[in-house]
Design a protein around this motif. Sequence first.
Motif, PDB file in Angstrom:
ATOM      1  N   LEU A   1       0.826  -1.210   0.000  1.00  0.00           N
ATOM      2  CA  LEU A   1       0.000   0.000   0.000  1.00  0.00           C
ATOM      3  C   LEU A   1       0.859   1.259   0.000  1.00  0.00           C
ATOM      4  O   LEU A   1       0.420   2.327  -0.441  1.00  0.00           O
ATOM      5  N   PHE A   2       2.088   1.107   0.496  1.00  0.00           N
ATOM      6  CA  PHE A   2       2.971   2.267   0.625  1.00  0.00           C
ATOM      7  C   PHE A   2       4.234   2.162  -0.231  1.00  0.00           C
ATOM      8  O   PHE A   2       4.833   3.179  -0.581  1.00  0.00           O
ATOM      9  N   TRP A   3       4.611   0.926  -0.557  1.00  0.00           N
ATOM     10  CA  TRP A   3       5.887   0.728  -1.258  1.00  0.00           C
ATOM     11  C   TRP A   3       5.834  -0.592  -2.020  1.00  0.00           C
ATOM     12  O   TRP A   3       5.266  -1.577  -1.540  1.00  0.00           O
ATOM     13  N   LYS A   4       6.403  -0.623  -3.198  1.00  0.00           N
ATOM     14  CA  LYS A   4       6.353  -1.829  -4.024  1.00  0.00           C
ATOM     15  C   LYS A   4       7.362  -2.860  -3.529  1.00  0.00           C
ATOM     16  O   LYS A   4       8.560  -2.597  -3.480  1.00  0.00           O
ATOM     17  N   ILE A   5       6.859  -4.029  -3.177  1.00  0.00           N
ATOM     18  CA  ILE A   5       7.710  -5.129  -2.731  1.00  0.00           C
ATOM     19  C   ILE A   5       7.570  -6.268  -3.734  1.00  0.00           C
ATOM     20  O   ILE A   5       6.545  -6.392  -4.412  1.00  0.00           O
ATOM     21  N   SER A   6       8.583  -7.094  -3.855  1.00  0.00           N
ATOM     22  CA  SER A   6       8.562  -8.163  -4.855  1.00  0.00           C
ATOM     23  C   SER A   6       7.711  -9.344  -4.390  1.00  0.00           C
ATOM     24  O   SER A   6       8.141 -10.152  -3.565  1.00  0.00           O
TER      25      SER A   6
ATOM     26  N   ALA B   1      13.767  -7.241   0.002  1.00  0.00           N
ATOM     27  CA  ALA B   1      12.683  -7.047   0.970  1.00  0.00           C
ATOM     28  C   ALA B   1      11.677  -8.194   0.907  1.00  0.00           C
ATOM     29  O   ALA B   1      11.245  -8.719   1.944  1.00  0.00           O
ATOM     30  N   GLY B   2      11.293  -8.588  -0.305  1.00  0.00           N
ATOM     31  CA  GLY B   2      10.368  -9.711  -0.457  1.00  0.00           C
ATOM     32  C   GLY B   2      10.940 -10.998   0.107  1.00  0.00           C
ATOM     33  O   GLY B   2      10.234 -11.794   0.746  1.00  0.00           O
ATOM     34  N   THR B   3      12.240 -11.188  -0.111  1.00  0.00           N
ATOM     35  CA  THR B   3      12.915 -12.386   0.393  1.00  0.00           C
ATOM     36  C   THR B   3      12.959 -12.395   1.918  1.00  0.00           C
ATOM     37  O   THR B   3      12.593 -13.389   2.559  1.00  0.00           O
ATOM     38  N   LEU B   4      13.403 -11.287   2.498  1.00  0.00           N
ATOM     39  CA  LEU B   4      13.540 -11.216   3.958  1.00  0.00           C
ATOM     40  C   LEU B   4      12.191 -11.299   4.662  1.00  0.00           C
ATOM     41  O   LEU B   4      12.068 -11.945   5.714  1.00  0.00           O
TER      42      LEU B   4
END
Length: 422
Positions: free
Chosen positions: A350-355, A404-407
């Motif tokens: 909603l605030f930032w694009k994550i993978s 970020a998506g991985t972590l």
Amino acid sequence: MSIYGALIGIGIIIGIELIRKYYKQISYTDILIILVSALIGARGLFLLHNIREIQIGIINPIAVWDGGLAFFGGLIGILLSIYIISKKKKLSFLNILDSTLLFLPLIQSIGRIGNFFNHELYGKPTSLPWGVYVPEQYRDQQYISFTHFHPVFFYESILNILNFAILLLLRKKFKKEGYITAIYFINYSLIRLLMNVIRIDKEYILNLETSDIFSGIFLAIGVLILLNTMENNNIKDLIAKFFSRILTISLIILAIVSILLKTTLPFETELIIATLTFVVPILTIVLFKKLGITSDFNVSKRSERPRLFAVMAISFAIALYIAINSSSTLLIVIFSTLNITFFLGFVITLFWKISFHMIWSILATFFIIYSLQTPQSYLLILFIPLIAWSRLQLKRHSLLQVVAGTLLTLTCIFLVLTFIKF
């Protein structure tokens, strides 16, 4: 000194002279550091495999000349030492590595012959005419009644010579930095995976066959290095699209199949779960694209994700409710992880694009491993860096978004397995 030790020594001497001939920027001292690092790494990994034998005095930790070197430990030692040397001398890491790995198969081939004299590195029993006789005291207990076995050491020695020849030929044609390293990693990983099919003296850490794991890791690294040496971006993009789309979807499908195979629920319940976790999300993505709610199937625009993800969140929540009512620990763990990870990813997006490609691929891989619980299933982890590379190559995500998506996913898996009790 044993014949095994002598052959290892001969291989090392030949390797030193050849490396110096092809890469004069590194000194004999540098090569000695690389060799010592390789020896420490190889012996160290072997000792990790045999801690119990060391404790009861069967293995002397220092007696390297009697055998007991784990190759992948040595390879890690080589990589670390070359990296340090390259930084210290301000030389190209991949250039030094190319020159070293070019001749490593030759050294390996000579060393493998030494395994014959130590009565080690043999395979399953065979009646083939080239089967090697193994004295009873050196046989694996489960094959004590057999006398002749596959000469794995000989097979690998021949394959290493072939690998050496391939690298020599390719070196003349392809000069790009890292190419030889990539081909070596790929070729030798495939050799080991092939040999492990008939090897019986396998080594384990935490019940995982380490050779298969390391082979898979270096195979993935080799592929990534090879992809980065390619100059044709169109081909790289085509490969990246395969990893990004086909590989990710394949992992998701395999995850659903693995889960259903391991559950004992009624067929109707399994069908509902499969529908909620796969059919509903796919149909929603297609429908939203057709209606113009989203501009592409990847839902690349962050602003288009909330409504789609809301539908998926409801679907996953219903699946979790069914899992809880089923009292299946497997399903509760899986759908708890899915819902927690997806919810947090939903909030972040909603605030930032994550993978979400990384989220889906890692979750799917975890579900497969957790469901099947076989050593082979761990090899699927190796697809994750390929998917990560594909997202970067296609410029769908930044490195930070992929990380970020991985972590996020790994953290949620850890939290569920560690703190949630069922």
